[in-house]
Design a protein around this motif. Structure first.
Motif, PDB file in Angstrom:
ATOM      1  N   ILE A   1     -46.229  14.705 -40.737  1.00  0.00           N
ATOM      2  CA  ILE A   1     -44.594  14.272 -40.034  1.00  0.00           C
ATOM      3  C   ILE A   1     -44.922  13.076 -39.141  1.00  0.00           C
ATOM      4  CG2 ILE A   1     -42.833  14.982 -38.013  1.00  0.00           C
ATOM      5  CD1 ILE A   1     -43.894  17.921 -38.585  1.00  0.00           C
ATOM      6  N   LEU A   2     -45.857  12.771 -38.490  1.00  0.00           N
ATOM      7  CA  LEU A   2     -45.977  11.628 -37.946  1.00  0.00           C
ATOM      8  C   LEU A   2     -46.262  10.642 -38.941  1.00  0.00           C
ATOM      9  CD1 LEU A   2     -48.444  12.859 -35.017  1.00  0.00           C
ATOM     10  CD2 LEU A   2     -45.954  11.846 -34.812  1.00  0.00           C
ATOM     11  N   ALA A   3     -46.610  10.687 -40.244  1.00  0.00           N
ATOM     12  CA  ALA A   3     -46.764   9.453 -41.093  1.00  0.00           C
ATOM     13  C   ALA A   3     -45.325   9.206 -41.316  1.00  0.00           C
ATOM     14  CB  ALA A   3     -47.503  10.016 -42.600  1.00  0.00           C
ATOM     15  N   ILE A   4     -44.461  10.012 -41.386  1.00  0.00           N
ATOM     16  CA  ILE A   4     -42.837   9.924 -41.580  1.00  0.00           C
ATOM     17  C   ILE A   4     -42.277   9.072 -40.349  1.00  0.00           C
ATOM     18  CG2 ILE A   4     -40.770  10.654 -42.461  1.00  0.00           C
ATOM     19  CD1 ILE A   4     -42.328  12.812 -43.835  1.00  0.00           C
ATOM     20  N   GLN A   5     -42.565   9.900 -39.319  1.00  0.00           N
ATOM     21  CA  GLN A   5     -41.994   9.439 -38.004  1.00  0.00           C
ATOM     22  C   GLN A   5     -42.931   9.217 -37.201  1.00  0.00           C
ATOM     23  OE1 GLN A   5     -38.463  11.709 -36.678  1.00  0.00           O
ATOM     24  NE2 GLN A   5     -37.441  12.155 -38.668  1.00  0.00           N
ATOM     25  N   PRO A   6     -43.685   8.183 -36.850  1.00  0.00           N
ATOM     26  CA  PRO A   6     -44.952   8.036 -36.056  1.00  0.00           C
ATOM     27  C   PRO A   6     -44.459   8.383 -34.559  1.00  0.00           C
ATOM     28  CG  PRO A   6     -44.536   6.020 -37.464  1.00  0.00           C
ATOM     29  CD  PRO A   6     -43.224   6.800 -37.654  1.00  0.00           C
ATOM     30  N   HIS A   7     -43.309   8.555 -34.129  1.00  0.00           N
ATOM     31  CA  HIS A   7     -43.089   8.614 -32.612  1.00  0.00           C
ATOM     32  C   HIS A   7     -42.282  10.207 -32.494  1.00  0.00           C
ATOM     33  CE1 HIS A   7     -43.262   3.966 -32.575  1.00  0.00           C
ATOM     34  NE2 HIS A   7     -44.587   4.452 -32.083  1.00  0.00           N
ATOM     35  N   HIS A   8     -42.583  10.904 -33.316  1.00  0.00           N
ATOM     36  CA  HIS A   8     -41.866  12.158 -33.410  1.00  0.00           C
ATOM     37  C   HIS A   8     -42.594  13.111 -32.028  1.00  0.00           C
ATOM     38  CE1 HIS A   8     -40.543  16.309 -34.388  1.00  0.00           C
ATOM     39  NE2 HIS A   8     -39.724  15.561 -35.153  1.00  0.00           N
ATOM     40  N   PRO A   9     -41.995  13.178 -31.111  1.00  0.00           N
ATOM     41  CA  PRO A   9     -42.419  13.777 -30.033  1.00  0.00           C
ATOM     42  C   PRO A   9     -43.000  15.368 -30.175  1.00  0.00           C
ATOM     43  CG  PRO A   9     -40.217  12.917 -29.344  1.00  0.00           C
ATOM     44  CD  PRO A   9     -40.360  12.759 -30.882  1.00  0.00           C
ATOM     45  N   ARG A  10     -42.048  16.180 -30.973  1.00  0.00           N
ATOM     46  CA  ARG A  10     -42.620  17.449 -31.188  1.00  0.00           C
ATOM     47  C   ARG A  10     -43.985  17.665 -31.709  1.00  0.00           C
ATOM     48  NH1 ARG A  10     -41.529  21.653 -28.170  1.00  0.00           N
ATOM     49  NH2 ARG A  10     -43.862  21.512 -28.449  1.00  0.00           N
ATOM     50  N   ALA A  11     -43.888  16.777 -32.722  1.00  0.00           N
ATOM     51  CA  ALA A  11     -45.113  16.631 -33.728  1.00  0.00           C
ATOM     52  C   ALA A  11     -46.389  16.252 -32.817  1.00  0.00           C
ATOM     53  CB  ALA A  11     -45.037  15.730 -34.973  1.00  0.00           C
ATOM     54  N   LEU A  12     -46.044  15.281 -31.944  1.00  0.00           N
ATOM     55  CA  LEU A  12     -47.296  14.907 -30.949  1.00  0.00           C
ATOM     56  C   LEU A  12     -47.565  15.795 -30.107  1.00  0.00           C
ATOM     57  CD1 LEU A  12     -45.978  11.096 -30.237  1.00  0.00           C
ATOM     58  CD2 LEU A  12     -48.234  11.797 -31.343  1.00  0.00           C
ATOM     59  N   LYS A  13     -46.560  16.628 -29.448  1.00  0.00           N
ATOM     60  CA  LYS A  13     -47.004  17.760 -28.560  1.00  0.00           C
ATOM     61  C   LYS A  13     -47.912  18.705 -29.155  1.00  0.00           C
ATOM     62  CE  LYS A  13     -43.097  17.299 -25.518  1.00  0.00           C
ATOM     63  NZ  LYS A  13     -41.759  17.958 -25.204  1.00  0.00           N
ATOM     64  N   ASP A  14     -47.269  19.234 -30.439  1.00  0.00           N
ATOM     65  CA  ASP A  14     -47.967  20.256 -31.089  1.00  0.00           C
ATOM     66  C   ASP A  14     -49.358  20.007 -31.549  1.00  0.00           C
ATOM     67  OD1 ASP A  14     -45.805  21.954 -30.569  1.00  0.00           O
ATOM     68  OD2 ASP A  14     -45.158  21.816 -32.572  1.00  0.00           O
ATOM     69  N   LYS A  15     -49.482  18.639 -32.235  1.00  0.00           N
ATOM     70  CA  LYS A  15     -50.776  18.128 -32.366  1.00  0.00           C
ATOM     71  C   LYS A  15     -51.863  18.377 -31.568  1.00  0.00           C
ATOM     72  CE  LYS A  15     -53.570  14.062 -34.621  1.00  0.00           C
ATOM     73  NZ  LYS A  15     -53.155  12.866 -35.034  1.00  0.00           N
ATOM     74  N   GLY A  16     -51.206  17.567 -30.047  1.00  0.00           N
ATOM     75  CA  GLY A  16     -52.121  17.878 -28.756  1.00  0.00           C
ATOM     76  C   GLY A  16     -52.566  19.369 -28.541  1.00  0.00           C
ATOM     77  N   ARG A  17     -51.449  20.244 -28.704  1.00  0.00           N
ATOM     78  CA  ARG A  17     -52.047  21.776 -28.515  1.00  0.00           C
ATOM     79  C   ARG A  17     -53.177  22.212 -29.558  1.00  0.00           C
ATOM     80  NH1 ARG A  17     -46.906  25.297 -28.090  1.00  0.00           N
ATOM     81  NH2 ARG A  17     -48.657  26.868 -27.654  1.00  0.00           N
ATOM     82  N   ALA A  18     -52.706  21.725 -30.847  1.00  0.00           N
ATOM     83  CA  ALA A  18     -53.658  22.374 -31.796  1.00  0.00           C
ATOM     84  C   ALA A  18     -55.263  21.703 -31.516  1.00  0.00           C
ATOM     85  CB  ALA A  18     -53.277  21.951 -33.104  1.00  0.00           C
ATOM     86  N   LEU A  19     -55.198  20.460 -31.141  1.00  0.00           N
ATOM     87  CA  LEU A  19     -56.478  19.853 -30.897  1.00  0.00           C
ATOM     88  C   LEU A  19     -57.110  20.587 -29.716  1.00  0.00           C
ATOM     89  CD1 LEU A  19     -55.584  16.134 -31.632  1.00  0.00           C
ATOM     90  CD2 LEU A  19     -56.975  17.515 -32.817  1.00  0.00           C
ATOM     91  N   LEU A  20     -56.370  20.614 -28.735  1.00  0.00           N
ATOM     92  CA  LEU A  20     -56.899  21.390 -27.457  1.00  0.00           C
ATOM     93  C   LEU A  20     -57.439  22.923 -27.904  1.00  0.00           C
ATOM     94  CD1 LEU A  20     -54.478  21.022 -24.700  1.00  0.00           C
ATOM     95  CD2 LEU A  20     -56.938  20.300 -24.747  1.00  0.00           C
ATOM     96  N   ALA A  21     -56.723  23.766 -28.705  1.00  0.00           N
ATOM     97  CA  ALA A  21     -57.210  24.894 -29.084  1.00  0.00           C
ATOM     98  C   ALA A  21     -58.534  24.784 -30.129  1.00  0.00           C
ATOM     99  CB  ALA A  21     -56.215  25.589 -30.018  1.00  0.00           C
ATOM    100  N   LEU A  22     -58.774  23.645 -30.875  1.00  0.00           N
ATOM    101  CA  LEU A  22     -59.879  23.276 -31.610  1.00  0.00           C
ATOM    102  C   LEU A  22     -61.047  22.883 -30.990  1.00  0.00           C
ATOM    103  CD1 LEU A  22     -58.199  21.958 -34.880  1.00  0.00           C
ATOM    104  CD2 LEU A  22     -59.208  24.024 -34.582  1.00  0.00           C
ATOM    105  N   GLY A  23     -60.843  22.536 -29.515  1.00  0.00           N
ATOM    106  CA  GLY A  23     -61.722  22.105 -28.492  1.00  0.00           C
ATOM    107  C   GLY A  23     -62.067  20.669 -28.699  1.00  0.00           C
ATOM    108  N   LYS A  24     -61.245  19.616 -29.141  1.00  0.00           N
ATOM    109  CA  LYS A  24     -61.357  18.544 -29.460  1.00  0.00           C
ATOM    110  C   LYS A  24     -60.422  17.693 -28.426  1.00  0.00           C
ATOM    111  CE  LYS A  24     -61.788  18.901 -34.480  1.00  0.00           C
ATOM    112  NZ  LYS A  24     -61.125  18.495 -35.953  1.00  0.00           N
ATOM    113  N   ALA A  25     -60.929  17.681 -27.285  1.00  0.00           N
ATOM    114  CA  ALA A  25     -60.296  17.488 -26.010  1.00  0.00           C
ATOM    115  C   ALA A  25     -60.073  15.876 -25.821  1.00  0.00           C
ATOM    116  CB  ALA A  25     -61.301  17.875 -24.731  1.00  0.00           C
ATOM    117  N   GLU A  26     -61.087  15.199 -26.447  1.00  0.00           N
ATOM    118  CA  GLU A  26     -60.902  13.611 -26.337  1.00  0.00           C
ATOM    119  C   GLU A  26     -59.747  13.132 -27.331  1.00  0.00           C
ATOM    120  OE1 GLU A  26     -64.314  11.667 -27.054  1.00  0.00           O
ATOM    121  OE2 GLU A  26     -65.409  12.374 -25.298  1.00  0.00           O
ATOM    122  N   GLU A  27     -59.634  13.720 -28.424  1.00  0.00           N
ATOM    123  CA  GLU A  27     -58.521  13.521 -29.335  1.00  0.00           C
ATOM    124  C   GLU A  27     -57.374  14.013 -28.873  1.00  0.00           C
ATOM    125  OE1 GLU A  27     -59.483  14.288 -33.540  1.00  0.00           O
ATOM    126  OE2 GLU A  27     -61.596  14.696 -32.889  1.00  0.00           O
ATOM    127  N   ALA A  28     -57.335  15.098 -28.283  1.00  0.00           N
ATOM    128  CA  ALA A  28     -55.935  15.749 -27.818  1.00  0.00           C
ATOM    129  C   ALA A  28     -55.593  14.734 -26.652  1.00  0.00           C
ATOM    130  CB  ALA A  28     -56.091  17.107 -27.191  1.00  0.00           C
TER     131      ALA A  28
END
Length: 993
Positions: free
Chosen positions: A407-434
């Motif tokens: 989604i971000l490749a199409i809309q780089p500033h998509h807020p919902r995609a950024l939020k969900d990506k952050g949540r997913a990275l947190l769940a995967l334990g990738k705190a720095e990327e989140a």
């Protein structure tokens, strides 16, 4: 290496240069720069002509054909002929070269020659539209009208939308209405509506009843947004032919497009009345029904269309959409699958199937369908959004990151995609990327609190407490009632060791939300870590009230109660924990410990068994089970459990020590010794192991080794009074009275009020005839317990040893006053009085003892001896006979009665009794003395002498025996003066006759 290969490919370089020139020439023609184009084409021809091809002949022929066509366009016919000749050289079947040669002849007005080349090319490719077109031009040039028409018709048949082809053929047959209709259709398909209308009008001028022209005009009017004019055209068609189903269907289409739905339905019905098997009419009717919300009727109409043409995709698609509008999701899934079977890359069906699976909560199938849809439409925003939402709900974090990136490749500033990506990275334990993702979100939406909260959660995972505190402050400035942020702030304070601030933060959360389980649990855990167990229990109560089914909370509360030694409460909590989480090993283990603390050992064993059923390799559980079995005195099972614990964890010393204790209790000393030695090999100063080893060795009769272990014990723990007492006892057993006395002195100095140590010290002193020191120890015992009759009796013995008989008698009198019912005191008193020659008082003392216990063997025997010494032989005999009634084989009674019988001159009877004594004790000195007297007085003096000699071995100064022996010895033996001596053997007083 590749560079040198390119340099050596001269033919390739020539071709590239020629093709570039040809390309620039055609580009110049596009802008009408004929001179530039001519120069480019000529130069390209010169370059190709300068190189004779050897390897890339076909490429050169293709280049010649291309350049030749360019030269022909700029009017350089001779040069074009040269190029054509080269192109045809070596390969007369090249289509472009044949066409070029034909075009050259046609340009030279040699149309008949050109036809040969065109025919040759068409024999190679009958579908070469350009050759048919140029062949038609050649026939026109030769005025061969029928042949030209046929050629041009081939053109429009190959390309029905070639309006230029229709223009050519209509120039030859201007009165062909059908061709005008076809030309009009071509213009309409090309959206050239004016030209289409002109063509249809021309057809109608030729034949005003041409239905195809009228229908074409209707469709053209419809495309132009003039439905009423289209209807008039169709009405004219129906007027001409009322039974034309296509006209009725087309009329329905036009009416439907202009929202005249009911009239459109009547038109469709009329079309289907005329021709029921018209799949297109059924499909159109179904589409109109679906558009007007009559989806059920639409489904029936689609079914009719599908029944007629089951392989046609359109009715299947329509039926799918109708079912979606009816929310019949199971049928939608089936219908979508059918459409996909007809067209595996049908995006609409794939998306519809995914949507239906989502509605049916069949998430795996939905993800698969969305993946198929995105394989067809990889940049579909709707598809990516649907997949993002589905993956978020199913918590498929890795896939969610990929979807958000798409989604971000199409809309780089998509807020919902950024939020969900952050949540997913947190769940995967990738705190720095989140954290970086949420930072990007903050740049996109600076005032979005979710971005700050995402950074907060990332920092919680990364344990960066100081930065987390700053982030929490920023959030709380905007939202002071954010309970999650207060919780995070408490965690940060806790990480920084700021316990009070952390508790304050958690209290704030609980003020905002009294049922906040997380905050109350964290507060309780913090209080537990601080050792404030009572407060921790209260905090856990709050958490449990909010989440009463949490096994973890009940377990932690149970731990707190256990630390408070409130075992009953701990048992209740851990019973709940194990019911909510029956597979939790640590819960069952602590449950067992709590039951053990509550002294419910059988239940504790059961709890440990459940622990081991879950994890048979947990050494602590085996130790706990062994301890419970130990309390139950099931030493065999306990030893087995301790052994398994020690096997699983060789460093678990308590298991080995307790195993050794159990083996000792079972008298399996040989097995206990290696256990203790295993511990001592690791820690030679382990006092419990040394003590256990000493006990086991002593029990096996290895007293010297036991004494050595006791010495090691006192060296390892010099302040252990029990160890010194053990050493004293073992030293006494080995005959080392000096070390025994030193050890017990050390023990009593460490524990000066320990009566048992003082008693052992007193006994050792008495054995060494240190009567004065023994008396002092006796006095100390009486200081501890003034009513200790045993201490008073032994004090009397010590005082007697120092010659203080009056003090000794006073001690015994005191003992009798303390406990008048203690016959041992009366016996001791009688013995002392006897030794002092106070026989009557001694008899009184023994009578008092016998009054207390008529069966007292010692008192009865002593009384008999005193009566015998006083010459009261019948009374003495009665006393001995009374004793024999109590114990027929008692040696003192048998010997005493024999002595009395001898005194009464019943020598045979006395000797008979003595025979019984000798059977039981061949070395009974008193019996030998009596036997000697019997033999002496019965005239067997010679036989009496050995008996007297045997007696003198035990009592060399026995005056009476010494008196008797010389009387019957040889004359040379000197006569000794009578000496009265009190000889003892086994506590018995010697007597005289």
């Amino acid at each position: 290496m590749a560079l040198f290969q390119g340099l050596l490919d001269r033919e390739g370089r020539v071709l590239d240069k020629a093709n570039r020139l040809a390309k620039s020439g055609f580009a110049a023609l596009e802008v009408d720069a004929h001179s530039r184009a001519t120069i480019a084409f000529v130069k390209a021809l010169e370059i190709l002509g300068a190189q004779e091809p050897r390897a890339r002949i076909e490429d050169f022929q293709e280049a010649y054909a291309t350049i030749g066509s360019g030269l022909l366009r700029v009017g350089r016919i001779e040069s074009a002929q040269t190029a054509a000749t080269h192109a045809l050289t070596g390969n007369g079947g090249d289509l472009r070269a044949l066409g070029l040669q034909g075009d050259i002849f046609l340009a030279q007005e040699r149309a008949s020659d050109a036809l040969g080349y065109y025919d040759a090319g068409l024999s190679i490719d009958p579908k070469a539209k350009d050759l048919w077109e140029r062949k038609g031009d050649a026939h026109v040039a030769l005025e061969q009208r029928p042949e030209a028409i046929r050629a041009y018709m081939q053109v429009v048949n190959l390309d029905p939308d070639d309006v230029e082809g229709y223009r050519r053929v209509l120039a030859l047959v201007p009165d062909d209405a059908e061709l005008w209709v076809r030309a009009g259709e071509a213009h309409r398909r090309r959206n050239e509506l004016d030209e289409a209308q002109t063509a249809f009008d021309r057809a109608l001028r030729i034949n005003s009843e041409t239905k195809e022209a009228l229908e074409g005009k209707a469709l053209t009017y419809l495309a132009a947004g003039e439905p009423q004019r289209a209807i008039r055209c169709l009405d004219r068609v129906i007027q001409l032919d009322p039974y034309d189903p296509d006209a009725w269907r087309l009329r329905g289409d036009v009416l439907g497009a202009s929202n005249q739905n009911e009239e459109a339905l009547r038109s469709y019905d009329e079309a289907l009345r005329q021709r029921d098997g018209d799949a297109a009419a059924w499909t159109s009717r179904a589409e109109l029904l679906r558009k007007t919300g009559r989806s059920i009727d639409a489904v029936s109409a689609y079914d009719r269309a599908i029944g007629i043409t089951p392989k046609t995709l359109a009715p299947w698609e329509g039926r799918l959409e109708a079912l979606r509008s009816l929310a019949r999701w199971d049928e939608v899934v089936k219908e979508a699958s059918k459409v996909i079977s007809l067209d595996p890359r049908h995006a609409g069906a794939l998306y519809a199937k995914a949507h239906a699976c989502i509605q049916l909560n069949r998430r795996e199938e939905a993800v698969a369908a969305l993946d198929g849809f995105l394989a067809v439409e990889p940049r579909s925003y709707d598809g990516l959004e649907a997949k993002r939402d589905l993956l978020l709900r199913t918590e498929q974090w890795s896939d969610l990151v990929v979807a958000c990136d798409a989604i971000l490749a199409i809309q780089p500033h998509h807020p919902r995609a950024l939020k969900d990506k952050g949540r997913a990275l947190l769940a995967l334990g990738k705190a720095e990327e989140a954290y970086a993702t949420f930072e990007t979100l903050r740049l996109v939406t600076p005032d979005d609190l979710d971005a700050l909260r995402g950074q907060r959660d990332a920092l919680r995972h990364s344990k960066n407490a100081k930065v987390l505190l700053r982030t929490c402050e920023a959030i709380l400035q905007k939202d002071p009632a954010d309970a999650s942020t207060w919780t995070a702030r408490g965690e940060a304070h806790q990480t920084l060791g700021q316990s009070e601030e952390a508790i304050t933060a958690f209290d704030t959360v609980l003020r905002l939300d009294p049922r906040n389980t997380d905050a109350s649990a964290r507060k309780a855990a913090l209080l537990f870590s601080l050792g404030r167990y009572a407060d921790s229990v209260k905090a856990f109560d709050v958490a449990i009230e909010a989440n009463p089914a949490s096994a973890g909370l009940w377990y932690e509360k149970g731990r707190a109660h256990y630390r408070l030694n409130a075992f009953a409460d701990a048992v209740d909590c851990l019973d709940r924990a194990t019911r909510y989480a029956p597979g939790d090993v640590k819960g069952w283990y602590l449950f067992g410990l709590a039951l053990e603390g509550e002294k419910r050992y059988e239940q504790a064993v059961a709890a440990f068994d459940r622990t081991l059923a879950l994890d048979v390799n947990q050494a602590k559980a085996w130790l706990g089970k062994g301890t419970a079995l130990h309390w139950l005195k099931r030493y065999e099972d306990a030893a087995t459990s301790y052994g398994k614990a020690a096997t699983l964890d060789p460093t678990m010393v308590p298991a080995l020590l307790k195993q050794g204790a159990c083996l000792t209790e079972l008298h399996r000393y040989e097995e206990a010794i290696p256990v203790y030695e295993t511990v001592l090999a690791k820690n030679p100063k382990e006092t419990t192991a040394l003590g256990g080893l000493s006990t086991a060795l002593e029990a096996l009769g290895r007293t010297k080794e036991a004494f050595d272990a006791a010495m090691r014990l006192t060296s390892a723990e010099p302040k252990d009074a029990n160890g010194w007492a053990r050493r004293a006892r073992l030293a006494k057993a080995t005959g080392d009275s000096k070390d025994a006395l030193a050890a017990i002195t050390k023990a009593s100095s460490i524990a000066p009020d320990h009566a048992d140590y003082l008693r052992l010290k007193r006994d050792l002193l008495l054995a060494q005839h240190s009567f004065k020191a023994a008396a002092e120890v006796g006095e100390r015992l009486l200081e501890i317990d003034a009513r200790d009759t045993e201490a008073l009796r032994e004090l009397a013995g010590a005082l007697e040893g120092t010659g203080k008989t009056d003090a000794a008698m006073e001690a015994l009198d005191r003992a009798s006053r303390v406990d008048p019912m203690d016959r041992r005191t009366w016996n001791a008193k009688g013995a002392l009085l006897g030794r002092l020659g106070r026989t009557e008082a001694a008899l009184t003392a023994y009578d008092q003892s016998l009054n207390l216990n008529p069966g007292d063997r010692g008192a009865l025997a002593a009384k008999g001896r005193i009566l015998f010494d006083l010459g009261r032989v019948p009374e003495a005999r009665k006393a001995f006979e009374d004793g024999l009634i109590l114990e027929p084989n008692h040696l003192d009674f048998l010997s005493g009665k024999a002595m009395c019988l001898a005194q009464e001159s019943h020598f045979d009877d006395a000797l008979s009794l003595l025979a019984v004594v000798f059977q039981k004790d061949p070395n009974h000195y008193d019996a030998y003395r009596t036997k000697g007297v019997c033999l002496l007085r019965s005239g067997h003096a010679a036989d009496a002498l050995p008996c007297f000699d045997f007696v003198l071995k035990a009592s060399p100064k026995d005056a009476r025996v010494l008196t008797w022996k010389p009387r019957h010895s040889p004359p040379s033996t000197p006569r000794l003066s009578p000496i009265r001596n009190s000889a003892r053997r086994g506590g018995a007083k010697a007597f005289s006759m």
